[in-house]
Design an enzyme around this catalytic site. Sequence first.
Site, PDB file in Angstrom:
ATOM      1  N   ARG A 133      29.571 -61.846 -49.107  1.00 55.70           N
ATOM      2  CA  ARG A 133      29.758 -62.383 -47.202  1.00 55.70           C
ATOM      3  C   ARG A 133      31.411 -62.449 -48.132  1.00 55.70           C
ATOM      4  O   ARG A 133      32.183 -61.216 -48.034  1.00 55.70           O
ATOM      5  CB  ARG A 133      30.340 -63.464 -46.723  1.00 55.70           C
ATOM      6  CG  ARG A 133      29.091 -63.448 -45.832  1.00 55.70           C
ATOM      7  CD  ARG A 133      29.078 -64.145 -44.720  1.00 55.70           C
ATOM      8  NE  ARG A 133      28.814 -65.909 -45.304  1.00 55.70           N
ATOM      9  CZ  ARG A 133      28.492 -67.506 -45.024  1.00 55.70           C
ATOM     10  NH1 ARG A 133      28.774 -66.932 -43.710  1.00 55.70           N
ATOM     11  NH2 ARG A 133      28.266 -67.724 -45.819  1.00 55.70           N
ATOM     12  N   ARG A 134      32.184 -62.889 -48.936  1.00 58.50           N
ATOM     13  CA  ARG A 134      33.506 -63.154 -49.490  1.00 58.50           C
ATOM     14  C   ARG A 134      33.924 -62.475 -50.954  1.00 58.50           C
ATOM     15  O   ARG A 134      33.359 -63.241 -51.971  1.00 58.50           O
ATOM     16  CB  ARG A 134      34.079 -64.474 -49.708  1.00 58.50           C
ATOM     17  CG  ARG A 134      33.950 -64.355 -47.900  1.00 58.50           C
ATOM     18  CD  ARG A 134      34.522 -66.226 -47.773  1.00 58.50           C
ATOM     19  NE  ARG A 134      33.817 -66.756 -48.402  1.00 58.50           N
ATOM     20  CZ  ARG A 134      33.415 -68.172 -48.530  1.00 58.50           C
ATOM     21  NH1 ARG A 134      34.725 -69.244 -47.414  1.00 58.50           N
ATOM     22  NH2 ARG A 134      31.841 -68.938 -48.926  1.00 58.50           N
ATOM     23  N   LYS A 189      13.237 -71.610 -48.115  1.00 57.37           N
ATOM     24  CA  LYS A 189      12.460 -73.370 -47.181  1.00 57.37           C
ATOM     25  C   LYS A 189      12.764 -72.766 -45.578  1.00 57.37           C
ATOM     26  O   LYS A 189      11.023 -73.098 -44.974  1.00 57.37           O
ATOM     27  CB  LYS A 189      13.016 -73.948 -47.771  1.00 57.37           C
ATOM     28  CG  LYS A 189      13.981 -74.840 -47.389  1.00 57.37           C
ATOM     29  CD  LYS A 189      13.807 -76.471 -47.914  1.00 57.37           C
ATOM     30  CE  LYS A 189      15.481 -76.254 -48.621  1.00 57.37           C
ATOM     31  NZ  LYS A 189      16.310 -76.310 -49.541  1.00 57.37           N
ATOM     32  N   GLY A 203      12.488 -77.326 -56.088  1.00 55.24           N
ATOM     33  CA  GLY A 203      13.581 -77.021 -57.319  1.00 55.24           C
ATOM     34  C   GLY A 203      12.458 -75.998 -57.666  1.00 55.24           C
ATOM     35  O   GLY A 203      11.284 -75.542 -58.056  1.00 55.24           O
ATOM     36  N   GLU A 244      25.370 -83.602 -48.329  1.00 52.78           N
ATOM     37  CA  GLU A 244      26.276 -82.640 -47.683  1.00 52.78           C
ATOM     38  C   GLU A 244      27.578 -83.537 -46.810  1.00 52.78           C
ATOM     39  O   GLU A 244      26.882 -84.281 -46.284  1.00 52.78           O
ATOM     40  CB  GLU A 244      25.640 -81.225 -47.188  1.00 52.78           C
ATOM     41  CG  GLU A 244      24.743 -80.593 -48.318  1.00 52.78           C
ATOM     42  CD  GLU A 244      24.617 -79.373 -47.781  1.00 52.78           C
ATOM     43  OE1 GLU A 244      24.966 -78.538 -47.358  1.00 52.78           O
ATOM     44  OE2 GLU A 244      23.056 -79.460 -47.976  1.00 52.78           O
ATOM     45  N   ASP A 254      14.746 -80.993 -43.863  1.00 56.09           N
ATOM     46  CA  ASP A 254      14.006 -80.108 -45.421  1.00 56.09           C
ATOM     47  C   ASP A 254      13.066 -80.796 -45.452  1.00 56.09           C
ATOM     48  O   ASP A 254      12.761 -79.474 -45.942  1.00 56.09           O
ATOM     49  CB  ASP A 254      15.325 -80.185 -45.503  1.00 56.09           C
ATOM     50  CG  ASP A 254      15.105 -80.234 -47.626  1.00 56.09           C
ATOM     51  OD1 ASP A 254      16.161 -79.270 -47.880  1.00 56.09           O
ATOM     52  OD2 ASP A 254      14.247 -80.870 -48.201  1.00 56.09           O
ATOM     53  N   LYS A 285       9.222 -78.031 -46.253  1.00 54.89           N
ATOM     54  CA  LYS A 285       8.354 -78.235 -46.993  1.00 54.89           C
ATOM     55  C   LYS A 285       7.411 -79.024 -47.173  1.00 54.89           C
ATOM     56  O   LYS A 285       6.452 -78.533 -47.762  1.00 54.89           O
ATOM     57  CB  LYS A 285       8.995 -78.729 -48.891  1.00 54.89           C
ATOM     58  CG  LYS A 285      10.551 -78.548 -49.106  1.00 54.89           C
ATOM     59  CD  LYS A 285      11.810 -80.059 -49.229  1.00 54.89           C
ATOM     60  CE  LYS A 285      12.719 -78.935 -50.604  1.00 54.89           C
ATOM     61  NZ  LYS A 285      14.059 -80.214 -50.748  1.00 54.89           N
TER      62      LYS A 285
END
Lengths: 433, 433
Positions: free
Chosen positions: B45-46, B104, B133, B189, B200, B204
């Site tokens: 995007r950037r 996911k 992972g 986060e 999350d 999974k």
Amino acid sequence: MKPLRVALLGCGVVGTEVVRLLNEQSDDLAARVGVPLELAGVAVRRPDRVRAGVDRELLTTDAQALVTRDDVDIVIEVIGGIEPARTLMLEAMKSGKSVVSANKALLAEDGATLFAAAREYGADLYYEASVAGAIPLLRPLRESLVGDHVQRVLGIVNGTTNYILDQMDAHGAGFSEALEEAQALGYAEADPTADVEGFDAAAKAAILAQLAFHTPVTAADVHREGITEVSPADVAGAKEMDCVVKLLAICERVPEEGGRNGRGVSVRVYPAMIPRSHPLASVREAYNAVFVEAESAGSLMFYGAGAGGAPTASAILGDLVAVARNLRGGTPGPVEVTYAKLPVLPMGETVTRYYIQLDVADRSGVLATVAEEFARHGVSIQAVRQVGLGEDAQLVVVTHRAPDAALTSTVEGLRNLDIVREVASVMRVEGED
Amino acid sequence: MKPLRVALLGCGVVGTEVVRLLNEQSDDLAARVGVPLELAGVAVRRPDRVRAGVDRELLTTDAQALVTRDDVDIVIEVIGGIEPARTLMLEAMKSGKSVVSANKALLAEDGATLFAAAREYGADLYYEASVAGAIPLLRPLRESLVGDHVQRVLGIVNGTTNYILDQMDAHGAGFSEALEEAQALGYAEADPTADVEGFDAAAKAAILAQLAFHTPVTAADVHREGITEVSPADVAGAKEMDCVVKLLAICERVPEEGGRNGRGVSVRVYPAMIPRSHPLASVREAYNAVFVEAESAGSLMFYGAGAGGAPTASAILGDLVAVARNLRGGTPGPVEVTYAKLPVLPMGETVTRYYIQLDVADRSGVLATVAEEFARHGVSIQAVRQVGLGEDAQLVVVTHRAPDAALTSTVEGLRNLDIVREVASVMRVEGED
């Protein structure tokens, strides 16, 4: 939909289980493959023996004819040993059949011949069941980690020896006593040589190293020491170090200054101490577990039952579905690539650590003399501890990492010292960096 | 040899790592695939942001054009989220590209659309990196265990919540305190909702259940409870039971009299107590581990780092090599089959056990009244223990296995009893059968 037809070579514990699962799961297998799987024939040596659940009409003693029959698409080999398994598998591939095998001895001794045939005839050769039973290990190495750079494989891949060492650790049993118990419980065979001398683990180590490092490795390349010499003193010494003795299969790159692939690989099987805090230390009884260390993935562990009819059959059926899907798709799966061709280094160049227990004379200057012997071979000492007093004095020495050749010649030198009555225990130390 | 060309969608932590590995390992990857892999373009995007090791010439903001370019063979998607990822992946497959994804959320929400496109256009869609992972988990379920009958998948699949619960267990920290620490260390986060509310892990769980049971499962089908309500009292109560609280993803068949497939599957994510002796109990910090129980294979465990740039990139590169080999062979790999179509049962029908801690009045007949409430809902008590005396009296009750609906209505009933001052802790108990 035309079924895919399967020939089975051998019908012992594993073979019988394969037949049972093919029958019981036929609907599921058909849905997963896209067409039914049908048993075309079962080659056995003694057709008169009763095998529960196996249709006697399918039995034949002519394995040679079975593997080349036009109505056979896939051959499952669970005979074991080198011949006639090798000839039959080669014949099968030559006549365009895919092969699924559980034969670690053959794969480790002469995998190259089999892979060459697979390549030449465009046949599949899958063998997940050859290492660690149902634990998915070869497919993860072959496929999941194929984009990574594997540094080390460290594992317990023989359930019999793990059971024996676990008994020695838990109950202070001697090797013979623990072996007898393992035999009584069916964990060890009447002739336990292949297990206790490390041949079984060495074959598996060769297969794992070849996949991990894309380098040809045969069983003969593997440095192998069994567990028959492991004494209660070794096990007790490990306990004092807060360690446990395990038979380890170790495959690792030997680092090279500035190089990425390493200057070679080390592949070895021997009993060694590992810290009780290491995840492999808690692998009990006849279970298997394998650590894989890769540059990007980090440390991975795979754990489960490493042997037995049903787990081995599970791995075989997984491979069977894979090769059946490949046949339907018209393209075989990838054949092993051993492009890296790294040298397998001799044990003397492998870097490891030693635990050494010495019965020493009660004399002043003993420690200095012993320390000098280590220094003379360029081996540096990490820790030394004196146990007992006077006539019963013992020295326990743990070294830093050094080439195995220097370590063994240090031990030889210690044996020749007047002040050393006996080298009571020598054991490598692994699982710490 | 004509190289295979790769387009990368997204270039954050994981994408940058993918580019680095493609560059550093280009010789190895070429040897393993049979032809070189070349980066054709990177959609971001950037484009002005500096990305170490990424050739700026390759950057583009036009992802749409990149995925349909004639000189692109394989598309790697690491944008995440539903859109534009879905549209781009569908466009890519429609123009004949193979797709590797770590997404996911999308796979769990709308995998069916993606699989249908893969089937329609004969494209590969691989997504090992979407769960746990670098731990090989999807490929073992998809391929290694494809000939077996999976009964249960039980795992820790979210590193953030495991880190938080581990801190609460080890240091008695409260949830908020442990979350702040996890955020400071980069394990959580700034907006931790997806992790701590279990979204999350639920995504999974849906992916794992679909593969394990060959049954369509979406994230919306998953019963989900996060860890924000887990209190120090819950953690302390678990300790007294010699248990530990973990956020578990559980996928299991719900047995049926005389049936083999079960009358449905249960897929759920919630914090639960497991015994400290259970191998999942020793999974510390941000690690992941998954238990798989299959009929023939028995119990298998897979352990490793569940997140992070390098491990996720390792999984992506493994898939990349696989789809590249398939492209060379001219045949895509197997597409998910969800033929079994078992119903996903509501949580109320799931059978589990409860640990319940009650603050009760100091009055005679309390235990009888409480016991009666359990009996009234058909829930049988495995153990009951009184802690403290008089005004501080607490009752700790652990039930036998019962349908969750009966257990929750029992708790509701207990709340309404005069003699119960407070239901201090309610937690499910897993990992024991």
